[in-house]
Design an enzyme around this catalytic site. Structure first.
Site, mmCIF file in Angstrom:
data_model
loop_
_atom_site.group_PDB
_atom_site.id
_atom_site.type_symbol
_atom_site.label_atom_id
_atom_site.label_comp_id
_atom_site.label_asym_id
_atom_site.label_seq_id
_atom_site.Cartn_x
_atom_site.Cartn_y
_atom_site.Cartn_z
ATOM 1 N N CYS A 117 3.517 -6.554 -10.790
ATOM 2 C CA CYS A 117 2.655 -6.761 -9.623
ATOM 3 C C CYS A 117 1.250 -6.230 -9.906
ATOM 4 O O CYS A 117 0.249 -6.916 -9.646
ATOM 5 C CB CYS A 117 3.273 -6.069 -8.405
ATOM 6 S SG CYS A 117 2.430 -6.415 -6.851
ATOM 7 N N CYS A 118 1.157 -5.021 -10.464
ATOM 8 C CA CYS A 118 -0.166 -4.455 -10.795
ATOM 9 C C CYS A 118 -0.864 -5.292 -11.860
ATOM 10 O O CYS A 118 -2.088 -5.452 -11.836
ATOM 11 C CB CYS A 118 -0.019 -3.018 -11.291
ATOM 12 S SG CYS A 118 0.218 -1.786 -10.011
ATOM 13 N N CYS A 200 -2.533 0.591 -2.839
ATOM 14 C CA CYS A 200 -2.056 -0.482 -1.971
ATOM 15 C C CYS A 200 -1.136 0.076 -0.887
ATOM 16 O O CYS A 200 -0.514 1.128 -1.050
ATOM 17 C CB CYS A 200 -1.330 -1.536 -2.798
ATOM 18 S SG CYS A 200 -2.430 -2.442 -3.905
ATOM 19 N N CYS A 205 4.075 2.112 -3.027
ATOM 20 C CA CYS A 205 2.862 2.239 -3.853
ATOM 21 C C CYS A 205 1.993 3.411 -3.421
ATOM 22 O O CYS A 205 1.377 4.075 -4.255
ATOM 23 C CB CYS A 205 2.046 0.955 -3.781
ATOM 24 S SG CYS A 205 2.960 -0.509 -4.298
ATOM 25 N N CYS A 228 -1.618 2.213 -12.596
ATOM 26 C CA CYS A 228 -1.464 0.778 -12.331
ATOM 27 C C CYS A 228 -1.563 -0.048 -13.617
ATOM 28 O O CYS A 228 -1.147 -1.197 -13.647
ATOM 29 C CB CYS A 228 -2.508 0.314 -11.334
ATOM 30 S SG CYS A 228 -4.208 0.472 -11.923
HETATM 31 S S1 SF4 Z 1 -0.255 -0.900 -6.276
HETATM 32 FE FE1 SF4 Z 1 1.628 -1.894 -5.512
HETATM 33 S S2 SF4 Z 1 1.029 -3.699 -4.276
HETATM 34 FE FE2 SF4 Z 1 -0.775 -2.958 -5.445
HETATM 35 S S3 SF4 Z 1 -0.819 -4.267 -7.221
HETATM 36 FE FE3 SF4 Z 1 0.327 -2.404 -7.820
HETATM 37 S S4 SF4 Z 1 2.515 -2.774 -7.357
HETATM 38 FE FE4 SF4 Z 1 1.266 -4.406 -6.370
#
Ligand code: SF4
Length: 232
Positions: A117-118, A200, A205, A228
């Site tokens: 996701c990051c 986030c 997170c 991240c």
């Molecule tokens: S901090 Fe969480 S929601 Fe944001 S990009 Fe990374 S995994 Fe995704």
């Protein structure tokens, strides 16, 4: 026209020469060396580095990664920075909206594979956005976490082939607080609600730190993930 080899040598020399320099001196060096090919990145937890940079390079580009998962307070801080400071805020977005990512990877990827996701929502957009620059500055500090303890004030970012600055690397939280107080720097209002590091909004997170914890303890708490990926 300088080559990346020139910039790598420049970064190595600057890391040595500027280790004891003030944050303003480090940023002045970047402004003199790179001019408009230099930007600052901000998570909008606070506007300290943006404020410092704007004092030596008014109109400096401040790059913000809008992951689509930010707290409303973070977006509000970005908008307040853009409206009140002599900076040029640039918002970078991922290739996929959250809805498109959910459709492709399934919902709540941040809970199942936060590294992916990051990578999709932070690392790729930043790498793409930094293409317009030769150097970038971050707000990394050595006292934030063990993984950041050896952060150089200037480094060669080999992955992106850019010069990377951390002008407040040697600052403590007390230094940040004193600068904010002395200069009326904008802060994310979530800092008054007990958050000590703001990323986030999903609870997996960003959470408030537990009793006795501080700094980045609430980031991806309990997962073993501490960064991240932007700064790895
Ligand atoms: S901090 Fe969480 S929601 Fe944001 S990009 Fe990374 S995994 Fe995704």
């Amino acid at each position: 026209m300088s080559t990346t080899a020139d910039y790598e040598a420049l970064a190595t020399a600057a890391a040595r020469d500027l280790e004891e320099a003030t944050a303003q001196e480090i940023l002045q060096w970047a402004a003199d060396t790179f001019g408009k090919r230099f930007c600052v990145t901000s998570s909008m937890e606070d506007a300290v580095v943006a404020h410092l940079a704007s004092s030596v390079l008014p109109g400096v580009d401040v790059v913000f990664l809008d992951t689509g998962y930010h707290f409303a307070e973070t977006i509000g801080t970005r908008d307040a920075v853009a409206a009140t400071m002599p900076v040029n805020v640039i918002t970078l977005t991922p290739k996929l909206t959250v809805a498109e990512q959910d459709a492709q990877y399934g919902p709540n990827l941040h809970d199942r594979d936060p590294d992916l996701c990051c990578s999709l929502r932070k690392v790729e957009p930043l790498n793409r956005g930094l293409g317009a620059y030769d150097a970038w500055a971050t707000g990394l500090r050595r006292d934030e976490s063990p993984t950041r303890a050896n952060t150089p004030v200037v480094a060669w970012d080999a992955k992106r082939r850019k010069v990377k600055l951390a002008p407040i690397a040697r600052w403590t939280q007390d230094d940040v607080d004193a600068y904010v107080q002395a200069n009326g720097v904008l802060l994310n209002p979530l800092l008054w609600e007990g958050y000590t590091s703001i990323g986030c909004s999903p609870l997996s997170c960003t959470a408030k730190p537990g009793e006795g914890e501080k700094g980045r303890a609430g980031r991806w708490a309990g997962s073993g993930k501490t960064e991240c990926g932007i700064h790895l």
